[in-house]
Design an enzyme around this catalytic site. Structure first.
Site, PDB file in Angstrom:
ATOM      1  CB  CYS A  90      -7.464   0.419  -5.088  1.00 32.82           C
ATOM      2  SG  CYS A  90      -7.008  -0.636  -6.478  1.00 32.82           S
ATOM      3  CE1 TYR A 134      -6.840 -11.629  -7.587  1.00 32.94           C
ATOM      4  CE2 TYR A 134      -8.513 -11.745  -5.864  1.00 32.94           C
ATOM      5  CZ  TYR A 134      -8.136 -11.910  -7.188  1.00 32.94           C
ATOM      6  OH  TYR A 134      -9.053 -12.348  -8.108  1.00 32.94           O
ATOM      7  CD  GLN A 194      -3.062  -0.856   0.204  1.00 30.89           C
ATOM      8  OE1 GLN A 194      -3.242   0.267  -0.292  1.00 30.89           O
ATOM      9  NE2 GLN A 194      -3.792  -1.907  -0.136  1.00 30.89           N
ATOM     10  CD  GLU A 220       0.390 -12.035  -5.082  1.00 38.13           C
ATOM     11  OE1 GLU A 220       0.660 -11.674  -6.241  1.00 38.13           O
ATOM     12  OE2 GLU A 220      -0.515 -11.501  -4.395  1.00 38.13           O
ATOM     13  CG  ASP A 244      -6.143  -5.552  -1.262  1.00 36.25           C
ATOM     14  OD1 ASP A 244      -6.719  -4.820  -2.090  1.00 36.25           O
ATOM     15  OD2 ASP A 244      -5.146  -5.194  -0.610  1.00 36.25           O
TER      16      ASP A 244
END
Length: 462
Positions: free
Chosen positions: A418, A324, A291, A348, A391
């Site tokens: 996002c 993720y 982030q 991932e 995410d």
């Protein structure tokens, strides 16, 4: 009214249509993507650097005769909104940039708007996406309708200096620069006000970067060693890259990287940075995801765990998955919550980032790290999940992944996003599968840009 007089930078081909001309526009509502909506001669124009309610003169930047809509940048404000302020960064100020004959850099497209109005506009965008794409008749009652400020204690309410990561291009002359919006044009820069002091202190704009196409910088908020990544242009030799690395201030590590493969080659120091968040340490190699707002990890982890714990979906002995997962930001916190009697599946897709997750989580026996596509791993490792956390990247999860998540039959899903458009689209898929939105918060983790972050809680319908 449209001026037919081309400026010095206007394309002189018939294919450009009206590109380069100017038009007076009455600015309508904000739209997703950093634009406002206006109309000119019956055609929709997406205009940047405006505020709803203003009257402006705008330069048409993409206005082909056959296009369904046009794009434009404001070059003069004829009737200003009370929420308009002087832009904090000259290269990103559309009025200044076009007065010098070139477009503004991207990345600070809301810098001419007060922070309070920025958040109001972002809330309007999220509300519109929820009704248009997710299928709500009105804004859902589980959301307050506001976008929450983050980091004001650290930045004094300016919305500046929050980025711990920054991406730059390189001009043909070898100087640090940034692209204009939707353009190959690169504008030289000598500061990045949204970036942390640690990034600006490297003064990379003083370097001769010939032989490099792109520069990525990571400067962890904990003050640990920054990392400068150089993406070489085709044909650039290692000797040239090492010469550039020698000019980078000694406090930073330097590495070369291939944007297509993610491969990282050491030039000086480490190929990774050490991040700290929510009581854990994380190694993040190369371009691995983290982030970018210094306060984002704690903010998002707090929102997710609050949602899951309130519904008793996260507790000692729970079975959860972090999808993720990146380098394991959420995974480590989930592992703490479920304890030794629970289990966490951390998924991932990027091989390098997955290797980081294995290093970061090696001491947590209750964590299984799996590298691969989310839907494939969930099919291969079926469990009775109490909760799933996802995410995804800006494109969202998508219909196939949502279908697999629903098929996994968890008791709850926490969704961190996002991008309000991809989130609302995916939320529509969940709702059509019988799931309901039971919690939603929105955060202003990207001040002076149009971006925002949302955290949602989804549960199966009755």
């Amino acid at each position: 009214m449209t001026s037919r007089t081309p400026t010095a930078t206007q394309p002189q081909t018939g294919e450009a249509g009206h590109t380069g001309e100017e038009a007076v526009l009455d600015v309508g509502p904000v739209a997703h993507g950093g634009h406002c909506v206006a109309r000119h001669e019956g055609r929709v124009v997406f205009v940047r650097h405006a505020i709803p309610g203003e009257k402006v003169r705008a330069r048409l930047t993409d206005a082909g005769d056959g296009a369904k809509f046009w794009r434009a940048d404001v070059v003069e404000v004829l009737e200003a909104s009370p929420d308009r302020v002087e832009h904090f960064w000259r290269p990103a100020d559309s009025l200044r940039a076009w007065s010098h004959g070139h477009p503004p850099v991207g990345g600070a497209e809301f810098g001419h708007i007060t922070l309070a109005r920025q958040r109001s506009l972002k809330a309007d965008v999220l509300a519109e996406q929820l009704t248009r794409l997710a299928g709500f008749e009105q804004v859902p009652s589980v959301w307050t309708g506001g976008v929450e400020a983050v980091g004001e204690t650290g930045d004094g309410g300016t919305g500046l200096g929050w980025r711990t990561r920054a991406s730059f291009s390189v001009t043909p002359a070898g100087r640090l620069g940034m692209h204009a919006h939707r353009s190959d044009h690169i504008i030289p820069v000598r500061e990045m006000p949204l970036a942390s002091e640690a990034i600006n202190a490297l003064r990379l704009w003083d370097l001769d970067l010939q032989g490099v196409e792109r520069v990525e910088v990571a400067a962890p908020a904990n003050g640990s060693r920054p990392l400068v990544l150089l993406a070489p242009a085709p044909g650039t030799k290692e000797k040239r890259l090492r010469a550039i690395a020698a000019d980078v201030p000694a406090e930073a590590s330097v590495a070369a990287f291939d944007p297509l493969t993610g491969q990282v080659t050491q030039l000086r120091g480490r190929t990774w940075v050490q991040e700290s968040a929510v009581g854990h340490e994380y190694r993040v190699t190369g371009e691995g995801f983290w982030q970018i707002h210094r306060d984002a990890p704690g903010t998002l982890v707090g929102a997710v765990t609050e949602f899951l714990e309130q519904g008793d979906f996260l507790h000692p002995g729970a079975v959860v998955a972090d999808l993720y997962a990146g380098a394991g930001l959420f995974t480590a916190v989930l592992a703490d919550a479920v304890g030794e009697t629970g289990s966490v599946l951390s998924v991932e897709g990027a091989p390098g980032t997955s290797r980081d997750a294995r290093k970061n989580l090696h001491s947590a026996a209750q964590v299984e790290v799996a590298q691969g596509r989310v839907e494939r791993v969930l099919r291969q490792k079926p469990r009775n999940f109490d909760a799933l956390l996802l995410d995804p990247p800006r494109a969202g999860a998508g219909k196939a992944v949502v279908g697999q998540l629903v098929e996994s039959q968890p008791r709850a899903i926490a969704y961190v996003s996002c991008d309000p458009a991809s989130f609302a689209r995916d939320l529509g898929y969940f709702r059509r599968s019988g799931w309901q939105l039971t919690g939603l918060r929105a955060f202003d983790l990207y001040p002076h840009t149009h971006h925002l972050e949302t955290v949602a809680l989804l549960t199966p319908g009755p």
